[in-house]
Motif scaffolding. Structure first.
Motif, short mmCIF file in Angstrom:
data_model
loop_
_atom_site.label_atom_id
_atom_site.label_comp_id
_atom_site.label_asym_id
_atom_site.label_seq_id
_atom_site.Cartn_x
_atom_site.Cartn_y
_atom_site.Cartn_z
N ASP A 127 0.85 -1.19 0.00
CA ASP A 127 0.00 0.00 0.00
C ASP A 127 0.89 1.25 0.00
N HIS A 128 0.34 2.34 -0.47
CA HIS A 128 1.10 3.59 -0.57
C HIS A 128 1.65 4.01 0.79
N ASN A 129 0.90 3.77 1.88
CA ASN A 129 1.36 4.23 3.19
C ASN A 129 2.66 3.56 3.63
N ILE A 130 2.96 2.39 3.10
CA ILE A 130 4.21 1.72 3.44
C ILE A 130 5.37 2.32 2.64
N LEU A 131 5.15 2.51 1.35
CA LEU A 131 6.20 3.12 0.53
C LEU A 131 6.54 4.53 1.02
N ASP A 132 5.54 5.23 1.52
CA ASP A 132 5.75 6.58 2.03
C ASP A 132 6.65 6.58 3.26
N LYS A 133 6.69 5.47 3.99
CA LYS A 133 7.49 5.40 5.22
C LYS A 133 8.91 4.87 4.98
N TYR A 134 9.19 4.48 3.75
CA TYR A 134 10.47 3.84 3.45
C TYR A 134 11.66 4.70 3.87
N PHE A 326 -0.85 -8.77 -0.31
CA PHE A 326 -1.16 -7.34 -0.28
C PHE A 326 -0.95 -6.86 1.16
N VAL A 327 -0.10 -5.82 1.31
CA VAL A 327 0.27 -5.35 2.65
C VAL A 327 -0.18 -3.90 2.83
N THR A 328 -0.84 -3.62 3.94
CA THR A 328 -1.28 -2.25 4.24
C THR A 328 -1.13 -1.97 5.73
N MET A 329 -0.97 -0.70 6.07
CA MET A 329 -0.93 -0.27 7.46
C MET A 329 -2.28 0.25 7.95
N ASP A 330 -3.27 0.25 7.07
CA ASP A 330 -4.60 0.75 7.41
C ASP A 330 -5.47 -0.42 7.87
N GLY A 331 -5.81 -0.45 9.15
CA GLY A 331 -6.54 -1.58 9.73
C GLY A 331 -7.90 -1.80 9.11
N LYS A 332 -8.69 -0.74 8.97
CA LYS A 332 -10.03 -0.88 8.38
C LYS A 332 -9.95 -1.34 6.93
N PHE A 333 -9.01 -0.78 6.21
CA PHE A 333 -8.84 -1.15 4.81
C PHE A 333 -8.44 -2.62 4.69
N ARG A 334 -7.56 -3.07 5.58
CA ARG A 334 -7.14 -4.48 5.57
C ARG A 334 -8.35 -5.40 5.78
N GLU A 335 -9.19 -5.06 6.75
CA GLU A 335 -10.36 -5.91 7.03
C GLU A 335 -11.34 -5.91 5.87
N ARG A 336 -11.51 -4.76 5.24
CA ARG A 336 -12.38 -4.69 4.06
C ARG A 336 -11.83 -5.54 2.93
N MET A 351 -2.25 -8.75 4.51
CA MET A 351 -1.54 -8.67 5.79
C MET A 351 -1.41 -7.22 6.23
N ASP A 352 -1.39 -7.00 7.55
CA ASP A 352 -0.98 -5.69 8.03
C ASP A 352 0.55 -5.69 8.10
N TRP A 353 1.14 -4.54 8.42
CA TRP A 353 2.60 -4.44 8.38
C TRP A 353 3.27 -5.38 9.37
N ASN A 354 2.72 -5.49 10.58
CA ASN A 354 3.33 -6.34 11.59
C ASN A 354 3.32 -7.81 11.17
#
Length: 364
Positions: A127-134, A326-336, A351-354
């Motif tokens: 997800d974009h939020n992970i690349l943004d934290k690189y 598919f990996v995301t840091m957004d919890g609601k988005f992951r569940e959806r 998966m979430d990031w952890n």
């Protein structure tokens, strides 16, 4: 004053009237009724031509006249006005998006793709939020080491469109470089018929295409904002805090509207025997349809500030169906995403990031 200008003036009056009705302003509309009657008489007498349906003034008149006349002369109530106004807003939003089909400008020089040869590596979509934290988080960077012998990261057009929202040139360049470094320029998109395909392409080529056609993403985001009002307008009972607090995944899974979406797409060949995307077009339609349904039910909805971003989240969810993880840091988005993939039988693991960090460490 020509006919289009007259229609435009009436359209403005109708728009203000609709806003007043939505506010439940309890205005006296006798004068407006008389104005409308006089207007109709002038039209019948040939003093005003029919709306041309080609200019914005006439289109606004046609869209709003039916709603105001329904309220003034046909006994329709405020709820009916709000519902029909929402239909008009969505139609306008779709029209703005469709207009871009004729205005998108790219040439052969805007593309530079080379073939991807499948290998044993697992395809991972971040997800974009992970690349943004690189470049901001050492822990993230340490686990996304390029050249991993087991994992191959990919990027999509949605990553590039999200960069455009940053409005910070230095940050934009940083994330573009991250994409280039982490994915080794492996790109996933639907550029071969109806399938999701992989190819190598430097992200700066895609970035150039985004800059040429930047208004497309803005209009898609705007439409996403409009559609999120559906629940409040059409399903106000699904906005109740007690209802939302007690809503379970089991209830959502058994909801008639969710079942209806699944049944609607059962007749299409969405996936191959391995649960991977066979037809991008159908999967795209199915996921968008399920997202709208979950919005209306109220399952894991976004806060106001996240709605614009959620337009890109949906596209990320779609492109990720062509990968293994598919990996995301957004919890609601992951569940959806997990819910939607399971409903359609899509094999991609979410998966979430952890969870992903533990998985990557296990590969070492």
């Amino acid at each position: 004053m020509d006919s289009c200008a007259k229609h435009g003036l009436m359209g403005q009056i109708f728009e203000r009237t609709i806003e007043e009705i939505a506010r439940d302003a309890n205005e006296d509309y006798n004068e407006l009724q008389e104005l409308c009657i006089a207007y109709e008489r002038e039209c019948l007498a040939g003093g005003i031509e029919k709306p041309c349906l080609e200019c914005d003034a006439c289109m606004t008149f046609v869209e709003t006249q039916r709603i105001v006349y329904g309220y003034l002369f046909d006994g329709k109530d405020r709820q009916w006005v709000e519902e029909n106004t929402q239909y008009v807003r969505k139609a306008r939003g779709q029209d703005r998006i469709l207009r871009h089909l004729h205005s998108i400008q790219t040439t052969q020089a805007d593309y530079n793709r080379s073939a991807y040869e499948p290998n044993h590596k697992m395809l991972v979509y971040l997800d974009h939020n992970i690349l943004d934290k690189y470049h901001k988080d050492d822990e993230v960077r340490s686990r996304l080491t390029p050249g991993n012998v087991v994992v191959q990261y990919v990027y999509s057009p949605s990553h590039l469109e999200e960069i455009k929202r940053m409005k910070d040139e230095e940050e934009e360049q940083r994330v573009l470089e991250t994409i280039r470094e982490v994915t080794s320029t492996l790109f996933i998109s639907n550029f071969e018929d109806s399938e999701l395909s992989l190819a190598y392409e430097d992200p700066y080529y895609g970035w150039s295409r985004v800059l040429k056609n930047g208004e497309v993403a803005q209009d898609v985001e705007a439409y996403r904002v409009i559609t999120t009002d559906d629940r409040k307008i059409f399903y106000p009972e699904h906005t109740d805090e007690n209802y939302l607090r007690e809503l379970t995944m089991e209830q959502v899974s058994a909801h008639p509207k969710v079942i209806g979406v699944c049944e609607q797409f059962e007749r299409y060949e969405l996936l191959d025997e391995n649960g991977r995307v066979k037809n991008y077009t159908y999967v795209h339609q199915a996921i968008h349809s399920m997202v709208r349904t979950l919005d209306n039910i109220g399952y894991k909805t976004d806060k106001k500030r996240a709605i614009l971003s959620s337009a890109h989240d949906i596209e990320h969810m779609i492109y990720a169906t062509g990968t293994d993880i598919f990996v995301t840091m957004d919890g609601k988005f992951r569940e959806r995403a997990q819910f939607i993939y399971k409903k359609f039988g899509i094999s991609t693991t979410v998966m979430d990031w952890n969870q992903y960090a533990v998985y990557v460490d296990s590969l070492a």
